[in-house]
Scaffold this active site. Structure first.
Site, PDB file in Angstrom:
ATOM      1  N   ARG A  26       0.816  -1.321   0.112  1.00 27.70           N
ATOM      2  CA  ARG A  26      -0.118  -0.092   0.004  1.00 27.70           C
ATOM      3  C   ARG A  26       0.852   1.298  -0.084  1.00 27.70           C
ATOM      4  NH1 ARG A  26      -5.693  -0.506   1.544  1.00 27.70           N
ATOM      5  NH2 ARG A  26      -6.207  -2.458   0.505  1.00 27.70           N
ATOM      6  N   ARG A  30      -3.624   6.763   0.803  1.00 28.02           N
ATOM      7  CA  ARG A  30      -4.304   7.897   1.326  1.00 28.02           C
ATOM      8  C   ARG A  30      -3.416   8.510   2.309  1.00 28.02           C
ATOM      9  NH1 ARG A  30      -9.362   4.999   3.397  1.00 28.02           N
ATOM     10  NH2 ARG A  30      -8.018   3.111   3.234  1.00 28.02           N
ATOM     11  N   ARG A  39      -7.496  11.502  -5.548  1.00 29.56           N
ATOM     12  CA  ARG A  39      -8.670  10.555  -5.041  1.00 29.56           C
ATOM     13  C   ARG A  39      -9.829  11.441  -5.067  1.00 29.56           C
ATOM     14  NH1 ARG A  39     -12.338   8.144  -4.252  1.00 29.56           N
ATOM     15  NH2 ARG A  39     -12.852   6.761  -2.600  1.00 29.56           N
ATOM     16  N   ASP A  76      -6.716  -2.874  -7.597  1.00 27.85           N
ATOM     17  CA  ASP A  76      -7.187  -3.324  -6.342  1.00 27.85           C
ATOM     18  C   ASP A  76      -7.812  -4.710  -6.827  1.00 27.85           C
ATOM     19  OD1 ASP A  76      -8.357  -2.462  -3.556  1.00 27.85           O
ATOM     20  OD2 ASP A  76      -9.824  -4.012  -4.318  1.00 27.85           O
ATOM     21  N   TYR A 152     -14.619 -11.933   0.161  1.00 32.03           N
ATOM     22  CA  TYR A 152     -15.476 -10.890  -0.250  1.00 32.03           C
ATOM     23  C   TYR A 152     -16.826 -11.068  -1.232  1.00 32.03           C
ATOM     24  CZ  TYR A 152     -11.645  -7.468   1.431  1.00 32.03           C
ATOM     25  OH  TYR A 152     -10.729  -6.984   2.295  1.00 32.03           O
TER      26      TYR A 152
HETATM   27  O1  1CP Z   1       0.407   0.761  -3.464  1.00 33.38           O
HETATM   28  C1  1CP Z   1      -0.451  -0.034  -3.419  1.00 33.38           C
HETATM   29  O2  1CP Z   1      -0.288  -1.105  -2.797  1.00 33.38           O
HETATM   30  C2  1CP Z   1      -1.867   0.232  -3.803  1.00 33.38           C
HETATM   31  C3  1CP Z   1      -2.236  -0.776  -4.806  1.00 33.38           C
HETATM   32  C4  1CP Z   1      -3.471  -1.715  -3.948  1.00 33.38           C
HETATM   33  C5  1CP Z   1      -3.271  -2.911  -3.801  1.00 33.38           C
HETATM   34  C6  1CP Z   1      -2.116  -3.823  -3.881  1.00 33.38           C
HETATM   35  C7  1CP Z   1      -4.570  -1.157  -3.503  1.00 33.38           C
HETATM   36  C8  1CP Z   1      -5.216   0.217  -3.585  1.00 33.38           C
HETATM   37  N1  1CP Z   1      -5.423  -2.193  -2.905  1.00 33.38           N
HETATM   38  C9  1CP Z   1      -4.572  -3.427  -3.162  1.00 33.38           C
HETATM   39  C10 1CP Z   1      -4.935  -4.798  -2.720  1.00 33.38           C
HETATM   40  C11 1CP Z   1      -5.852  -4.966  -1.813  1.00 33.38           C
HETATM   41  N2  1CP Z   1      -7.249  -4.427  -1.764  1.00 33.38           N
HETATM   42  C12 1CP Z   1      -5.909  -6.041  -0.716  1.00 33.38           C
HETATM   43  C13 1CP Z   1      -4.795  -7.181  -0.343  1.00 33.38           C
HETATM   44  C14 1CP Z   1      -3.694  -5.999   0.501  1.00 33.38           C
HETATM   45  C15 1CP Z   1      -4.062  -5.906   1.930  1.00 33.38           C
HETATM   46  O3  1CP Z   1      -4.306  -6.847   2.451  1.00 33.38           O
HETATM   47  O4  1CP Z   1      -4.082  -4.846   2.382  1.00 33.38           O
HETATM   48  C16 1CP Z   1      -7.237  -5.840  -0.157  1.00 33.38           C
HETATM   49  C17 1CP Z   1      -7.783  -6.812   1.056  1.00 33.38           C
HETATM   50  C18 1CP Z   1      -8.027  -5.012  -0.720  1.00 33.38           C
HETATM   51  C19 1CP Z   1      -9.423  -4.842  -0.530  1.00 33.38           C
HETATM   52  C20 1CP Z   1      -9.849  -3.221  -0.222  1.00 33.38           C
HETATM   53  N3  1CP Z   1      -9.373  -2.022  -1.199  1.00 33.38           N
HETATM   54  C21 1CP Z   1     -10.359  -2.653   1.068  1.00 33.38           C
HETATM   55  C22 1CP Z   1     -11.149  -3.510   2.125  1.00 33.38           C
HETATM   56  C23 1CP Z   1      -9.942  -3.725   3.134  1.00 33.38           C
HETATM   57  C24 1CP Z   1     -10.802  -4.677   4.172  1.00 33.38           C
HETATM   58  O5  1CP Z   1     -10.530  -4.161   5.418  1.00 33.38           O
HETATM   59  O6  1CP Z   1     -11.556  -5.488   3.988  1.00 33.38           O
HETATM   60  C25 1CP Z   1     -10.563  -1.403   0.816  1.00 33.38           C
HETATM   61  C26 1CP Z   1     -10.923  -0.386   1.839  1.00 33.38           C
HETATM   62  C27 1CP Z   1      -9.824  -0.963  -0.670  1.00 33.38           C
HETATM   63  C28 1CP Z   1      -9.583   0.238  -1.127  1.00 33.38           C
HETATM   64  C29 1CP Z   1      -8.243   0.875  -1.782  1.00 33.38           C
HETATM   65  N4  1CP Z   1      -7.402  -0.019  -2.428  1.00 33.38           N
HETATM   66  C30 1CP Z   1      -6.354   0.409  -2.620  1.00 33.38           C
HETATM   67  C31 1CP Z   1      -6.372   1.786  -2.108  1.00 33.38           C
HETATM   68  C32 1CP Z   1      -5.246   2.797  -1.901  1.00 33.38           C
HETATM   69  C33 1CP Z   1      -7.308   1.887  -1.313  1.00 33.38           C
HETATM   70  C34 1CP Z   1      -8.235   2.842  -0.571  1.00 33.38           C
HETATM   71  C35 1CP Z   1      -9.167   3.569  -1.210  1.00 33.38           C
HETATM   72  C36 1CP Z   1      -9.664   4.844  -1.239  1.00 33.38           C
HETATM   73  O7  1CP Z   1      -8.594   5.827  -1.422  1.00 33.38           O
HETATM   74  O8  1CP Z   1     -10.784   5.484  -1.010  1.00 33.38           O
END
Ligand code: 1CP
Length: 345
Positions: A26, A30, A39, A76, A152
């Site tokens: 990540r 944010r 964003r 994502d 999910y």
């Molecule tokens: O730099 C990076 O890593 C950005 C690319 C990236 C990756 C690899 C994002 C952007 N998401 C992910 C993978 C991802 N998405 C995972 C696996 C990694 C982990 O375990 O953290 C998971 C579980 C998700 C699902 C997801 N995406 C959620 C739900 C999390 C949960 O607690 O269930 C959420 C809120 C997101 C949104 C998201 N994805 C990525 C970003 C930067 C964001 C935030 C969104 C925003 O700006 O509103």
């Protein structure tokens, strides 16, 4: 890409390095003001992921800010469920919400067939990022594990305990396995296309591995991850692409992770007693500073980082990373401090 140019690719080949390569899960997100600035132009997060130019800009932000040793595709893991017709939306304050989650076993049979071309916007982002990155910075493509995507898809949203999912898989075992094998095929086609578009490395995120007890972990998750990795290793397009496996707090021993066909194991932050001697020469290791440490004082960050660096000193194939993603409350100055600390160790 020439391996000799990249610390990250050398570490994935299990070379002993003086300074470990660094990237952060990540790393684009944010916590960065540059990210928030982009964003704010999108209501639905997934709409932002569907814009390859914007994804390129976002993936490069942390590379420019911290000179990291690898970039990760900005996207994502939920793009696949979205392509399957489950209607994924990101709602402010709630995270992902599915319009058409899997509610019954017949929903699984009625799913759209996965067409990898539905995710062309992702491959386009991959090639844009690859074309914009410095030559010596590899690009990581990724997907969620079949189990994490299924969780999910069944829960229909994020949750602490995924109760609906754990009940569903108990009463619909065969259908769950059918769904998991379809997701495995989808992940394979998806990752293959990411590699064709320019991804140099693959990471599989089993972010909800922690929901499963040991036998179930093997049965519902690890088994499918292993088939996915083997399929990638057997395909001429992906056979040489290093594969990293991140499994969140898995209820299994060190050996189980090392014995997968992954090239590198990304350790969750609480895996402090992972037997690194057992991994020596068999897999590269990535990790595993607790992201929460970045909310503490510089002295504490240094102390905790040095503990990790001391234990991986001279390890053949070590990549510095966090034990899970950077959270929005982390100050980018601390990320900069940490990166310098590791390089100056
Ligand atoms: O730099 C990076 O890593 C950005 C690319 C990236 C990756 C690899 C994002 C952007 N998401 C992910 C993978 C991802 N998405 C995972 C696996 C990694 C982990 O375990 O953290 C998971 C579980 C998700 C699902 C997801 N995406 C959620 C739900 C999390 C949960 O607690 O269930 C959420 C809120 C997101 C949104 C998201 N994805 C990525 C970003 C930067 C964001 C935030 C969104 C925003 O700006 O509103």
């Amino acid at each position: 890409m020439n391996d000799s140019d990249s610390l990250f690719l050398k570490a994935l080949k299990k070379e002993i390095l003086d300074v470990p390569p660094i990237w952060y899960m990540r790393q684009a997100g944010r916590y960065m003001p540059e990210y928030r600035n982009v964003r704010k132009n999108f209501k639905n997060f997934l709409d932002m992921c569907k814009n390859p130019e914007v994804c390129c800009e976002l993936a490069l932000q942390p590379i420019n800010a911290f000179q990291l040793d690898a970039a990760i595709l900005f996207s994502d893991i939920l793009t696949i469920p979205d392509a399957l017709g489950l209607g994924v939306n990101f709602v402010e304050g709630k995270g992902p919400v599915f319009h058409n989650p899997i509610k019954t076993s017949s929903d699984i049979n009625n799913l759209n067939t996965f067409d990898p071309n539905d995710l062309n916007y992702v491959y386009e982002a991959v090639s844009n990022i690859k074309n914009s990155l410095p030559e010596d910075i590899p690009l990581i493509g990724f997907c969620g594990s079949p189990w994490t995507l299924a969780a999910y898809s069944i829960e229909g949203r994020s949750s602490k305990d995924f109760k609906k999912t754990t009940e569903f898989i108990k009463s619909n075992k065969d259908e769950t396995h059918f769904f998991l094998s379809r997701l495995t095929d989808a992940c394979f086609l998806y990752l293959r296309k990411q590699v064709l578009a320019g991804a140099d490395v693959i990471q599989i995120f089993d972010s909800w591995a922690n929901l499963l007890e040991s036998d179930d972990l093997k049965d519902f998750s690890m088994q499918y991850i292993e088939s996915l990795i083997l399929a990638l290793k057997q395909d001429p397009v992906t056979s040489k692409t290093p594969i990293i496996l991140f499994s969140r707090d898995p209820k299994c021993d060190t050996e189980t992770l090392i014995n997968t066909s992954a090239d590198c194991i990304s350790l969750y932050w609480n895996m402090q007693n992972f037997n690194i001697n057992a991994a020596n020469g068999r897999v590269a290791i990535q990790g595993n500073l607790n992201p929460k440490v970045l909310l503490e004082s510089r002295d504490f960050i240094k102390q905790e980082t040095y503990k990790i660096l001391d234990s991986f000193n001279k390890f053949p194939g070590y990549i510095f990373n966090l034990g899970h993603g950077i959270t929005p409350d982390i100050n980018p100055d601390s990320v900069k401090y940490l990166t310098d600390l590791v390089r100056e160790y």
